[in-house]
Design a protein around this motif. Structure first.
Motif, mmCIF file in Angstrom:
data_model
loop_
_atom_site.group_PDB
_atom_site.id
_atom_site.type_symbol
_atom_site.label_atom_id
_atom_site.label_comp_id
_atom_site.label_asym_id
_atom_site.label_seq_id
_atom_site.Cartn_x
_atom_site.Cartn_y
_atom_site.Cartn_z
ATOM 1 N N PHE A 72 29.807 46.374 40.398
ATOM 2 C CA PHE A 72 31.179 46.359 39.884
ATOM 3 C C PHE A 72 32.116 45.549 40.776
ATOM 4 O O PHE A 72 33.034 44.892 40.279
ATOM 5 C CB PHE A 72 31.691 47.782 39.684
ATOM 6 C CG PHE A 72 31.205 48.413 38.400
ATOM 7 C CD1 PHE A 72 31.534 47.857 37.169
ATOM 8 C CD2 PHE A 72 30.392 49.535 38.415
ATOM 9 C CE1 PHE A 72 31.070 48.415 35.977
ATOM 10 C CE2 PHE A 72 29.929 50.108 37.229
ATOM 11 C CZ PHE A 72 30.266 49.541 36.013
ATOM 12 N N GLU A 73 31.890 45.560 42.077
ATOM 13 C CA GLU A 73 32.758 44.781 42.967
ATOM 14 C C GLU A 73 32.500 43.280 42.825
ATOM 15 O O GLU A 73 33.438 42.488 42.706
ATOM 16 C CB GLU A 73 32.569 45.224 44.423
ATOM 17 C CG GLU A 73 33.165 46.601 44.675
ATOM 18 C CD GLU A 73 33.299 46.951 46.152
ATOM 19 O OE1 GLU A 73 34.247 47.662 46.497
ATOM 20 O OE2 GLU A 73 32.435 46.523 46.948
ATOM 21 N N THR A 74 31.232 42.899 42.801
ATOM 22 C CA THR A 74 30.898 41.467 42.678
ATOM 23 C C THR A 74 31.323 40.934 41.312
ATOM 24 O O THR A 74 31.980 39.893 41.202
ATOM 25 C CB THR A 74 29.385 41.242 42.878
ATOM 26 O OG1 THR A 74 29.012 41.784 44.145
ATOM 27 C CG2 THR A 74 29.038 39.773 42.833
ATOM 28 N N SER A 75 30.958 41.666 40.268
ATOM 29 C CA SER A 75 31.311 41.268 38.904
ATOM 30 C C SER A 75 32.825 41.183 38.746
ATOM 31 O O SER A 75 33.361 40.211 38.203
ATOM 32 C CB SER A 75 30.721 42.274 37.916
ATOM 33 O OG SER A 75 31.125 41.990 36.603
ATOM 34 N N GLY A 76 33.535 42.200 39.272
ATOM 35 C CA GLY A 76 34.988 42.242 39.146
ATOM 36 C C GLY A 76 35.660 41.064 39.837
ATOM 37 O O GLY A 76 36.532 40.405 39.262
ATOM 38 N N ARG A 77 35.229 40.782 41.060
ATOM 39 C CA ARG A 77 35.825 39.662 41.811
ATOM 40 C C ARG A 77 35.583 38.334 41.104
ATOM 41 O O ARG A 77 36.499 37.517 40.948
ATOM 42 C CB ARG A 77 35.231 39.598 43.221
ATOM 43 C CG ARG A 77 35.788 40.652 44.144
ATOM 44 C CD ARG A 77 35.489 40.333 45.613
ATOM 45 N NE ARG A 77 35.882 41.472 46.432
ATOM 46 C CZ ARG A 77 35.037 42.409 46.868
ATOM 47 N NH1 ARG A 77 33.754 42.320 46.578
ATOM 48 N NH2 ARG A 77 35.468 43.415 47.595
ATOM 49 N N ASN A 78 34.339 38.107 40.701
ATOM 50 C CA ASN A 78 33.997 36.837 40.043
ATOM 51 C C ASN A 78 34.761 36.664 38.738
ATOM 52 O O ASN A 78 35.271 35.580 38.425
ATOM 53 C CB ASN A 78 32.485 36.764 39.771
ATOM 54 C CG ASN A 78 31.670 36.595 41.038
ATOM 55 O OD1 ASN A 78 32.199 36.224 42.090
ATOM 56 N ND2 ASN A 78 30.372 36.862 40.948
ATOM 57 N N LEU A 79 34.850 37.740 37.982
ATOM 58 C CA LEU A 79 35.499 37.684 36.672
ATOM 59 C C LEU A 79 37.005 37.437 36.819
ATOM 60 O O LEU A 79 37.572 36.564 36.151
ATOM 61 C CB LEU A 79 35.244 38.998 35.932
ATOM 62 C CG LEU A 79 35.785 39.133 34.511
ATOM 63 C CD1 LEU A 79 35.289 37.994 33.625
ATOM 64 C CD2 LEU A 79 35.392 40.477 33.913
ATOM 65 N N LEU A 80 37.648 38.188 37.708
ATOM 66 C CA LEU A 80 39.103 38.034 37.887
ATOM 67 C C LEU A 80 39.456 36.650 38.425
ATOM 68 O O LEU A 80 40.457 36.059 38.018
ATOM 69 C CB LEU A 80 39.627 39.134 38.817
ATOM 70 C CG LEU A 80 39.630 40.547 38.191
ATOM 71 C CD1 LEU A 80 39.688 41.625 39.266
ATOM 72 C CD2 LEU A 80 40.767 40.712 37.191
ATOM 73 N N ALA A 81 38.613 36.109 39.304
ATOM 74 C CA ALA A 81 38.856 34.762 39.834
ATOM 75 C C ALA A 81 38.739 33.714 38.727
ATOM 76 O O ALA A 81 39.564 32.788 38.618
ATOM 77 C CB ALA A 81 37.882 34.455 40.963
ATOM 78 N N ALA A 82 37.724 33.865 37.883
ATOM 79 C CA ALA A 82 37.516 32.919 36.777
ATOM 80 C C ALA A 82 38.662 33.011 35.768
ATOM 81 O O ALA A 82 39.124 32.001 35.226
ATOM 82 C CB ALA A 82 36.178 33.196 36.087
ATOM 83 N N GLU A 83 39.156 34.229 35.531
ATOM 84 C CA GLU A 83 40.276 34.422 34.599
ATOM 85 C C GLU A 83 41.553 33.771 35.142
ATOM 86 O O GLU A 83 42.288 33.116 34.404
ATOM 87 C CB GLU A 83 40.533 35.918 34.383
ATOM 88 C CG GLU A 83 39.478 36.601 33.545
ATOM 89 C CD GLU A 83 39.713 38.101 33.467
ATOM 90 O OE1 GLU A 83 40.871 38.554 33.572
ATOM 91 O OE2 GLU A 83 38.729 38.836 33.294
ATOM 92 N N ALA A 84 41.803 33.985 36.432
ATOM 93 C CA ALA A 84 43.013 33.409 37.052
ATOM 94 C C ALA A 84 42.976 31.887 36.955
ATOM 95 O O ALA A 84 43.986 31.242 36.621
ATOM 96 C CB ALA A 84 43.116 33.856 38.504
ATOM 97 N N ALA A 85 41.809 31.311 37.205
ATOM 98 C CA ALA A 85 41.659 29.851 37.156
ATOM 99 C C ALA A 85 41.863 29.314 35.744
ATOM 100 O O ALA A 85 42.368 28.205 35.552
ATOM 101 C CB ALA A 85 40.276 29.457 37.678
ATOM 102 N N ALA A 86 41.498 30.118 34.745
ATOM 103 C CA ALA A 86 41.590 29.672 33.342
ATOM 104 C C ALA A 86 42.931 30.032 32.697
ATOM 105 O O ALA A 86 43.197 29.647 31.553
ATOM 106 C CB ALA A 86 40.450 30.287 32.537
ATOM 107 N N GLY A 87 43.773 30.787 33.406
ATOM 108 C CA GLY A 87 45.077 31.159 32.835
ATOM 109 C C GLY A 87 45.012 32.248 31.784
ATOM 110 O O GLY A 87 45.837 32.298 30.866
#
Length: 250
Positions: A72-87
């Motif tokens: 959950f920590e790895t998935s959460g970090r990767n997902l939130l970073a990708a979302e921020a980059a994509a707006g």
């Protein structure tokens, strides 16, 4: 709108994808088996491209405490970073009612870690906490079986149909971010031992269910507040007996 459902091929995800498509949205069912992996980041940036809303209903493939937390920590970090980059404009996550009250349960600890990542991310978000699913009751019975006798806490339990969870998630995803937590639960609270007794009876399973206030629920001792919602939860419309009747006839 383009909406990405992480875990979109699972029990809740597949129902959510169907609901959102029926409302006319462009929905991507993202999962490792569709080429999107939040752990390795494979396909993640491409999936986020043009997405306005992301709903995370991914489930850890493992139950061991350390592995679940890592997932959950790895998935959460990767997902939130990708979302921020994509707006992405709205991050929605499915969590569990009572997670913060049962720190002895490793899975619940991991869900709290996931929630904390979301809250600290700066992303507009909504967290929907659901009670345990009806679909999980058979597994609960199995986990409490000792030599053919099932020992379970008589603490109140307010489980919910997965269809009701998907309906609530659909509404939350399409509404503005609440930047907070909402709860959804089944229509009635029943002692856990009694609920499992009903389940076994419907399945013509003759194992005896013994109420035991000290019986642990996946590592945690329960009371009436442990797994029931707080004030003003959204309530599902499907009753356990009706759901059970459908399982037996199918």
């Amino acid at each position: 709108m383009k909406i990405v459902v992480i875990g979109g091929t699972g029990l809740i995800g597949s129902k959510l994808v169907k609901n959102l498509r029926e409302r006319g949205h462009d929905v991507l069912a993202a999962a490792p088996n569709t080429g999107v992996n939040t752990i390795t980041r494979e396909g993640l940036a491409e999936a986020m491209d043009g997405a306005e809303i992301v709903v995370d209903v991914a489930n850890a493939p493992v139950w061991e405490d350390k592995a679940v937390l890592e997932f959950f920590e790895t998935s959460g970090r990767n997902l939130l970073a990708a979302e921020a980059a994509a707006g992405v404009r709205h991050h929605v996550a499915l969590s569990i009612v009572g997670s913060e009250r049962l720190p002895d349960n490793g899975y619940f600890r991991a869900k709290i870690a996931q929630e904390n990542l979301i809250k600290a991310s700066g992303m507009p978000y909504s967290i929907l906490r659901a009670t345990q699913f009806f679909e999980f009751v058979g597994g609960i019975a199995q986990s409490a079986d000792v030599d053919g006798e099932i020992r379970l806490s008589p603490a109140l339990f307010q489980p919910i149909a997965s269809d009701d969870v998907a309906a609530a998630l659909t509404d939350v995803a399409l509404a503005p971010p609440i930047n907070g937590t909402a709860e959804v639960a089944g229509p009635e609270a029943v002692p856990l031992d009694e609920l499992v007794r009903r389940f076994l009876k419907a399945k013509h399973d003759t194992r005896k269910v013994v109420p035991d206030v000290h019986a642990r629920y996946f590592g945690a001792v329960l009371n009436d507040q442990s797994l029931t919602p707080g004030d003003k939860p959204r309530l599902g419309t499907i009753h356990f007996e009706d759901w059970l009747g459908q399982q037996v006839t199918h």
